[in-house]
Design an enzyme around this catalytic site. Structure first.
Site, short mmCIF file in Angstrom:
data_model
loop_
_atom_site.label_atom_id
_atom_site.label_comp_id
_atom_site.label_asym_id
_atom_site.label_seq_id
_atom_site.Cartn_x
_atom_site.Cartn_y
_atom_site.Cartn_z
N ARG A 77 0.85 -1.18 0.00
CA ARG A 77 0.00 0.00 0.00
C ARG A 77 0.89 1.24 0.00
O ARG A 77 1.75 1.40 0.87
CB ARG A 77 -0.89 -0.01 1.25
CG ARG A 77 -1.67 1.26 1.39
CD ARG A 77 -2.62 1.28 2.58
NE ARG A 77 -3.19 2.61 2.65
CZ ARG A 77 -3.14 3.43 3.69
NH1 ARG A 77 -2.61 3.04 4.83
NH2 ARG A 77 -3.65 4.64 3.62
N HIS A 121 -3.17 10.93 0.79
CA HIS A 121 -2.59 10.75 2.12
C HIS A 121 -2.01 12.09 2.57
O HIS A 121 -0.81 12.24 2.79
CB HIS A 121 -1.54 9.63 2.10
CG HIS A 121 -1.28 9.00 3.44
ND1 HIS A 121 -1.33 7.66 3.66
CD2 HIS A 121 -0.97 9.56 4.64
CE1 HIS A 121 -1.06 7.38 4.94
NE2 HIS A 121 -0.82 8.52 5.54
N GLU A 167 -7.37 8.40 6.51
CA GLU A 167 -7.54 9.02 7.85
C GLU A 167 -8.03 10.45 7.78
O GLU A 167 -7.45 11.35 8.38
CB GLU A 167 -6.25 8.93 8.66
CG GLU A 167 -5.84 7.51 8.99
CD GLU A 167 -4.78 7.41 10.08
OE1 GLU A 167 -4.25 8.43 10.53
OE2 GLU A 167 -4.50 6.26 10.49
N ASN A 296 -7.27 1.45 9.85
CA ASN A 296 -5.97 1.76 10.43
C ASN A 296 -6.14 1.62 11.93
O ASN A 296 -6.81 2.44 12.57
CB ASN A 296 -5.53 3.18 10.09
CG ASN A 296 -5.22 3.36 8.61
OD1 ASN A 296 -5.35 2.42 7.81
ND2 ASN A 296 -4.82 4.56 8.23
N TYR A 298 -4.53 1.18 15.72
CA TYR A 298 -3.40 1.25 16.64
C TYR A 298 -3.81 1.01 18.09
O TYR A 298 -3.03 0.51 18.88
CB TYR A 298 -2.68 2.59 16.52
CG TYR A 298 -2.02 2.78 15.16
CD1 TYR A 298 -0.74 2.27 14.92
CD2 TYR A 298 -2.67 3.41 14.11
CE1 TYR A 298 -0.14 2.41 13.69
CE2 TYR A 298 -2.07 3.55 12.86
CZ TYR A 298 -0.81 3.05 12.65
OH TYR A 298 -0.21 3.17 11.43
N GLU A 375 -3.48 -0.29 8.00
CA GLU A 375 -2.35 0.06 8.86
C GLU A 375 -2.52 -0.61 10.21
O GLU A 375 -3.63 -0.66 10.75
CB GLU A 375 -2.26 1.58 9.13
CG GLU A 375 -1.75 2.39 7.99
CD GLU A 375 -1.65 3.88 8.30
OE1 GLU A 375 -1.42 4.24 9.47
OE2 GLU A 375 -1.80 4.67 7.36
C1 GCO Z 1 3.32 9.34 12.40
C2 GCO Z 1 2.05 8.61 12.23
C3 GCO Z 1 1.86 8.22 10.80
C4 GCO Z 1 0.54 7.64 10.56
C5 GCO Z 1 0.11 7.46 9.13
C6 GCO Z 1 -1.38 7.55 9.15
O1 GCO Z 1 4.08 8.98 13.28
O2 GCO Z 1 3.52 10.28 11.66
O3 GCO Z 1 2.00 7.52 13.08
O4 GCO Z 1 2.93 7.42 10.39
O5 GCO Z 1 0.40 6.42 11.24
O6 GCO Z 1 0.62 8.37 8.22
O7 GCO Z 1 -1.94 7.12 7.98
#
Ligand code: GCO
Length: 474
Positions: A77, A121, A167, A296, A298, A375
């Site tokens: 991706r 993005h 996002e 995505n 986390y 993600e």
């Molecule tokens: C960072 C973020 C990014 C995001 C990603 C979202 O540390 O800048 O964690 O890496 O996870 O760009 O889509």
């Protein structure tokens, strides 16, 4: 109970974003993005880091794709930089920009790696921000559609999976509420208007996709933090319901059902913060149902009640100093609370693989769509020791989350792929290179691009094994 296997053809992958990897910020006719301009302003990013060089993927893509092939990756991706294609945001496409993505896509296909192309993005052409305020103006809808159709026509024959907006929730919250992403505004009315235009742009472009790439699949990538209540007290349960509507369903319902969740909309209308919805907008939104939802994931977030004069939106932790993230919320509706059952990363993100299983189940039953993890990963301080990176903490994180995926598949979730974040180390938008996510270490820091050498971490070889046996051991 027997756990189901990952399905045949499961898209084992990893991800990146143009601004975070490409560098070559002004090569071959590329225009400026809002991030090129924003990072020049003092104090915006850690040590003033910016994407001028990043990890130089623009020039080293062949080496990177060779590493992906060595790993056995089935999907990659990546995102296309809009100002590389349209330096002024619109008009005639820049052939050299398109040609770069042709080379990248062809290299992936030659190695049996499915390209998953993200259309947006966050690197908006600066020209459109300067001319009419970017997402705050309805002209963005037509300009975004023109950019997307250009890519559909050019790459539609060889790219099957497309991510529409990455996002939107996280990016626009930073851009219009926290003031930490460009254009660094703090205004809730403008926040909801910018989002409304992004929803219209997303749906308009998806309708065009149906004409141009009828055999393709498209969906947004959503920064999904499933909500938990801090307790079973009714006031906490209500705060949790509010948080689900305002932090998740506001986006997901609008993408998938073409309408805003009702209680949140009623609240915003009463507060004078609702977006300006014009006649015809609802029909446009209803016409943009995606084929899948990109997730995505986390962390989960836990919510408790918030008084009317209580906690407001707070800046996120960009220091990597554990325990420094303040509570954040909307007065009268909800605020975040620590979850004593979960450990956290150095950036205070809760580590919760079961939360991924719960979230996937919620999305599958509410929206009845296939899901793709676009993600998931662990951002940490990595150490290069004698030419190696022993990131056992990352392996633990990824393994437990893949196990949760397998359990979700057993629960009946239609999960089509898993793209870990990220393939190589990348530039963190605000954190420079102190917060690393990759399977492949990159030799550089914020101020010194050093050798840019690619060094596979322990997690690289671990993930190679996972892919080779289709996740049988997770
Ligand atoms: C960072 C973020 C990014 C995001 C990603 C979202 O540390 O800048 O964690 O890496 O996870 O760009 O889509």
């Amino acid at each position: 109970r027997q756990l189901k296997d990952f399905p045949d053809g499961f898209l084992w992958g990893a991800a990146s974003a143009a601004y975070q990897v490409e560098g070559a910020w002004n090569a071959d006719g590329k225009g400026e993005s809002v991030w090129d301009v924003f990072t020049r302003e003092p104090g915006r990013t850690f040590k003033g880091s910016n994407g001028e060089v990043a990890v130089d993927h623009y020039h080293r893509y062949a080496e990177d794709v060779a590493l992906m092939a060595e790993m056995g990756m089935k999907a990659y991706r990546f995102s296309v930089s809009w100002p590389r294609i349209f330096p002024d945001g619109r008009g005639t496409p820049n052939e050299a920009g398109l040609a770069f993505y042709d080379r990248l896509i062809d290299a992936l296909l030659a190695n049996g790696i499915e390209p998953v192309l993200t259309l947006y993005h966050w690197d908006l052409p600066q020209a459109l921000q300067a001319e009419y305020g970017g997402w705050e103006d309805r002209r963005i809808i037509a300009d975004f559609a023109h950019y997307c159709v250009t890519l559909f026509q050019r790459f539609g024959g060889k790219v099957k999976y497309w991510v529409s907006l990455n996002e939107q929730n996280y990016n626009l919250t930073n851009a219009y509420q926290l003031g930490t992403h460009p254009p660094a505004v703090q205004d809730r009315k403008r926040f909801f208007c910018a989002n409304h235009h992004a929803f219209l742009a997303n749906a308009t472009m998806i309708a065009a996709f149906r004409q141009h790439v009828p055999q393709g699949q498209i969906g947004p990538s959503f920064a999904y933090s499933p909500a938990y209540p801090a307790s079973s007290a009714p006031a906490d349960m209500l705060a949790f319901e509010n948080a689900e509507e305002f932090t998740n369903y506001w986006w997901l319902d609008t993408y998938c059902f073409g309408r805003y969740p009702q209680a949140a909309l009623a609240h915003l209308q009463a507060a004078g913060e609702a977006p300006d919805i014009l006649p015809g907008d609802e029909a446009i939104l209803r016409n943009g149902r995606p084929d899948f939802i990109g997730v995505n994931y986390y962390q989960t977030l836990t919510f408790t009640e918030n008084s009317l004069d209580g906690v407001t939106m707070q800046r996120i932790n960009t220091t990597g100093q554990k325990g420094t993230t303040p509570a954040s919320g909307v007065p009268g509706l909800y605020k975040t609370a620590p979850n004593p059952n979960l450990t956290t990363t150095n950036w205070d993100w809760s580590i919760d693989p079961t939360g991924l299983r719960i979230g996937l189940r919620r999305l599958a039953s509410r929206y009845a769509l296939p899901l793709m993890i676009t993600e998931n990963g662990l951002g940490e301080f990595d150490q290069l020791e004698h030419g190696k990176v022993h990131d056992s903490y990352r392996i633990d994180y990824l393994r437990s989350h893949l196990h949760a995926c397998r359990e979700a598949i057993t629960d009946g979730v239609d999960l089509i792929g898993y793209c870990a974040w990220s393939f190589t180390d990348i530039l963190s938008w605000l954190n420079g290179y102190q917060k690393r996510y990759g399977f492949v270490y990159i030799d550089r820091d914020e101020t010194d691009a050093k050798t840019l050498q690619r060094i596979p971490k322990d997690s690289f070889y671990w993930y190679q094994g996972v892919i080779a046996n289709n996740g049988a051991d997770v």
